[in-house]
Scaffold this motif. Structure first.
Motif, PDB file in Angstrom:
ATOM      1  N   ARG A  76      36.916  45.273  54.244  1.00 42.85           N
ATOM      2  CA  ARG A  76      37.258  44.404  52.949  1.00 42.85           C
ATOM      3  C   ARG A  76      37.627  45.365  51.886  1.00 42.85           C
ATOM      4  NH1 ARG A  76      33.523  40.074  54.039  1.00 42.85           N
ATOM      5  NH2 ARG A  76      32.779  40.287  52.172  1.00 42.85           N
ATOM      6  N   GLN A  80      41.402  45.981  49.887  1.00 44.81           N
ATOM      7  CA  GLN A  80      41.672  45.736  48.249  1.00 44.81           C
ATOM      8  C   GLN A  80      42.539  46.557  47.914  1.00 44.81           C
ATOM      9  OE1 GLN A  80      37.963  45.651  45.977  1.00 44.81           O
ATOM     10  NE2 GLN A  80      36.826  44.508  47.604  1.00 44.81           N
ATOM     11  N   TYR A 103      44.173  34.398  43.255  1.00 49.61           N
ATOM     12  CA  TYR A 103      43.508  34.862  44.587  1.00 49.61           C
ATOM     13  C   TYR A 103      43.626  36.236  44.786  1.00 49.61           C
ATOM     14  CZ  TYR A 103      43.296  30.108  46.155  1.00 49.61           C
ATOM     15  OH  TYR A 103      43.046  28.803  46.495  1.00 49.61           O
ATOM     16  N   GLY A 104      44.721  36.885  44.105  1.00 53.24           N
ATOM     17  CA  GLY A 104      44.701  38.235  44.236  1.00 53.24           C
ATOM     18  C   GLY A 104      43.424  39.068  43.998  1.00 53.24           C
ATOM     19  N   LEU A 106      40.539  38.070  44.640  1.00 52.90           N
ATOM     20  CA  LEU A 106      39.380  37.600  45.618  1.00 52.90           C
ATOM     21  C   LEU A 106      38.776  38.626  46.179  1.00 52.90           C
ATOM     22  CD1 LEU A 106      40.841  34.685  48.100  1.00 52.90           C
ATOM     23  CD2 LEU A 106      38.944  34.402  46.361  1.00 52.90           C
ATOM     24  N   GLY A 107      39.135  39.607  46.524  1.00 51.90           N
ATOM     25  CA  GLY A 107      38.419  40.749  46.880  1.00 51.90           C
ATOM     26  C   GLY A 107      37.372  41.806  46.068  1.00 51.90           C
ATOM     27  N   LEU A 111      31.508  37.124  44.079  1.00 60.02           N
ATOM     28  CA  LEU A 111      31.217  35.819  44.628  1.00 60.02           C
ATOM     29  C   LEU A 111      32.375  35.181  45.099  1.00 60.02           C
ATOM     30  CD1 LEU A 111      29.061  34.438  41.797  1.00 60.02           C
ATOM     31  CD2 LEU A 111      28.355  35.054  43.988  1.00 60.02           C
ATOM     32  N   GLY A 112      33.491  35.980  45.446  1.00 56.08           N
ATOM     33  CA  GLY A 112      34.744  35.708  46.128  1.00 56.08           C
ATOM     34  C   GLY A 112      35.454  34.389  45.404  1.00 56.08           C
ATOM     35  N   LEU A 113      35.389  33.407  46.043  1.00 61.00           N
ATOM     36  CA  LEU A 113      36.346  32.144  45.647  1.00 61.00           C
ATOM     37  C   LEU A 113      35.553  31.653  44.524  1.00 61.00           C
ATOM     38  CD1 LEU A 113      38.735  30.393  46.431  1.00 61.00           C
ATOM     39  CD2 LEU A 113      37.372  29.134  47.703  1.00 61.00           C
ATOM     40  N   ARG A 161      50.621  38.722  42.902  1.00 60.91           N
ATOM     41  CA  ARG A 161      49.163  38.523  43.331  1.00 60.91           C
ATOM     42  C   ARG A 161      48.952  39.947  43.911  1.00 60.91           C
ATOM     43  NH1 ARG A 161      49.228  34.578  48.596  1.00 60.91           N
ATOM     44  NH2 ARG A 161      50.515  36.137  49.224  1.00 60.91           N
ATOM     45  N   GLN A 165      45.698  42.556  42.257  1.00 62.81           N
ATOM     46  CA  GLN A 165      44.848  43.204  43.440  1.00 62.81           C
ATOM     47  C   GLN A 165      44.552  44.482  42.956  1.00 62.81           C
ATOM     48  OE1 GLN A 165      46.304  42.558  47.164  1.00 62.81           O
ATOM     49  NE2 GLN A 165      44.644  43.892  48.279  1.00 62.81           N
TER      50      GLN A 165
END
Lengths: 267, 267
Positions: A76, A80, A103-104, A106-107, A111-113, A161, A165
């Motif tokens: 993961r 990223q 959402y970009g 997220l990684g 705590l993610g989402l 997005r 990231q």
């Protein structure tokens, strides 16, 4: 340092030998355009690069780190660093454009989402998302529904997005294949502009040879699971590029005699 | 338009002989039907007598007994309570069941198999049987009804939810995985938003279904208006029974109207 190093890569889908001993290295900051006919293994190679499709033999090093047998957490973390731009944009429907850009991140979020949802995200994150949208020229569409956007606009959101990231490498799998020529050119301009701004490495597959002649530093050609062409863009010959689309190009090629064309193509 | 020159290829036949399997199925079904019709003693004479009896019932049912309407209203309200509480808890529990049962979200294949088995068991056992079981477990009253509705809702909703989750377009989930997001973030960020509309529709239908079963659950003593109906029928108070049936009709139809209004707004 090399951003991507691929040595003797093999990949099978069941009995289908898709990637057949592939070697490629891309230095940091380089922009490589990957050409090849449908079914020659381009997309599979792209999916192998970020571990969406694990490869079978050989090795892939991303920024010096091997991609084989990584723990899920490490994989993961590696993902990223690799932003992916898809042909079909792959935005999430039913949420806003702004949320799609968020959402970009997220990684990166521990705590993610939870900390990437528009209602809970930190001010800093929300501002970064808005800046990314401004960069691709769609700040005014932040609250719009994705379905209301044109194809070109959706691809811009997808680029925003990947900006969110903070990737070091961008993998673009036919980013303009489903767009009209003008929108396609705009997307390529935008993509190349942002990657130069940020000094990112790019590996981009294309179908239009004219576009390939205008973008990127290097042209790499694939045919039936192998790399058969690798030249700096300025020196590429149209004949060589067209050769990529002739003869045995597919990895699943059936003998020509059993597949007669019954109807002329209508598109 | 007719062709004058003879055809080179024979025309396809108008009818084809059914396969042996089809013939066998039809024969077995016919045999079962004839045997069944004889065993259940369906005769014209009995049917006519039934119509006469129905006339007696209607004669004694009219006019409907409107006394004690407040008692009936309260039981109807209790039925509504059972349906609402049961279906809400059921839908909330359906979501994890559905995620564990769907091919693309289940952590491992054996978890999926077990979850699917549990869900189909809940669905195969009819709500009335669940109610009988829970009446034994927690005693007469609305709680048994609530538990029965929960089981019935999970069996139904978890299956539809998981089918919808399996149909979801893989692109957006892949895009979020490619940013380095964890599995839960991908589910919450891409899969749930894309399935929300269909899940809402399924949930609304579950509410309608739960209301109808909550009415009948009272017949086995699990609380609500069904208890009153069973009592009225057993004591031959047909006029009171008719009032109850009319009341149920009004509430169920009203509720279906409301639910279809909500559905129109949501989807």
């Amino acid at each position: 340092m090399n951003a991507i190093t691929i040595t003797e890569l093999h990949k099978y889908y069941a009995t289908l030998h898709v990637l057949r001993g592939l070697n490629l290295s891309v230095t940091q900051g380089e922009c490589v355009i990957l050409l090849g006919a449908n079914g020659c293994g381009k997309s599979t190679l792209m999916r192998c690069l970020n571990g969406l499709a694990p490869h079978d033999q050989g090795s892939i090093h991303i920024l010096g780190e091997p991609l084989t047998r990584l723990s899920p957490a490490k994989l993961r973390r590696l993902r990223q660093k690799i932003g992916v731009v898809f042909q079909q944009f792959n935005l999430v429907q039913n949420v806003s454009v702004f949320q799609n850009v968020l959402y970009g991140a997220l990684g990166q979020q521990r705590l993610g989402l939870l900390t990437s949802l528009s209602c809970f995200a930190s001010n800093e994150l929300r501002e970064r998302a808005m800046a990314a949208l401004e960069r691709v020229g769609l700040a005014h569409k932040a609250q719009a529904d994705c379905r209301a956007l044109s194809g070109g606009q959706q691809q811009r959101v997808a680029i925003a997005r990947t900006l969110m990231q903070d990737a070091e490498i961008i993998i673009a799998d036919e980013p303009v294949a489903s767009l009209d020529p003008k929108a396609g050119r705009e997307i390529m301009d935008l993509l190349l502009d942002v990657v130069t701004e940020r000094g990112m490495t790019v590996l981009c597959t294309l179908h239009q040879l004219e576009l390939a002649q205008q973008y990127g530093d290097r042209i790499v050609g694939m045919k039936a699971g192998r790399i058969v062409l690798d030249v700096p863009r300025q020196q590429v010959a149209m004949d060589d590029m067209q050769h990529l689309y002739q003869g045995e190009t597919r990895v699943d090629q059936p003998p020509l005699s059993t597949t007669p064309r019954l109807t002329p193509a209508t598109h | 338009m007719s062709t004058n020159h003879p055809l080179e290829t024979a025309l396809p036949p108008r009818f084809r002989r059914p396969s042996l399997f089809t013939c066998a199925i039809v024969l077995v079904f016919l045999a079962l039907f004839i045997q069944g019709a004889m065993a259940t003693n369906v005769t014209l004479e009995r049917l006519l007598r039934g119509i006469v009896n129905l006339g007696h019932f209607l004669g004694r049912a009219f006019p409907p007994d409107l006394s004690n309407l407040d008692v009936l209203a309260w039981s109807m309200f209790e039925t509504l309570n059972i349906a609402i509480v049961g279906v809400t808890i059921g839908i909330i529990l359906s979501l994890p069941f559905a995620l564990l049962a769907a091919r693309n979200t289940a952590p491992t294949p054996w978890v999926r198999t077990i979850t699917r088995f549990i869900v189909s068991t809940m669905r195969t056992i009819p709500d009335l049987i669940w109610a009988l079981i829970f009446v034994v477990a927690v005693g007469l009253g609305p709680m048994a009804g609530v538990l029965a509705i929960i089981m019935d809702t999970i069996g139904f909703a978890a299956r539809f939810f998981s089918e919808r989750i399996e149909e979801v377009h893989p692109g957006p989930s892949e895009a979020l995985s490619a940013t380095g997001a964890g599995k839960l973030s991908v589910i919450g960020g891409a899969i749930l938003p894309e399935t929300l509309a269909s899940m809402t529709a399924t949930s609304l239908y579950s509410v309608e279904k739960a209301l109808r079963s909550a009415v009948t659950l009272g017949l086995v003593g699990a609380g609500g208006i069904g208890v009153e109906l069973a009592a009225a029928m057993r004591l031959f108070n047909f006029d009171r029974a008719l009032t109850i049936i009319l009341l149920i009709l009004v509430v169920v139809i009203g509720f279906e109207q409301l639910s279809s209004q909500i559905r129109k707004r949501v989807i």
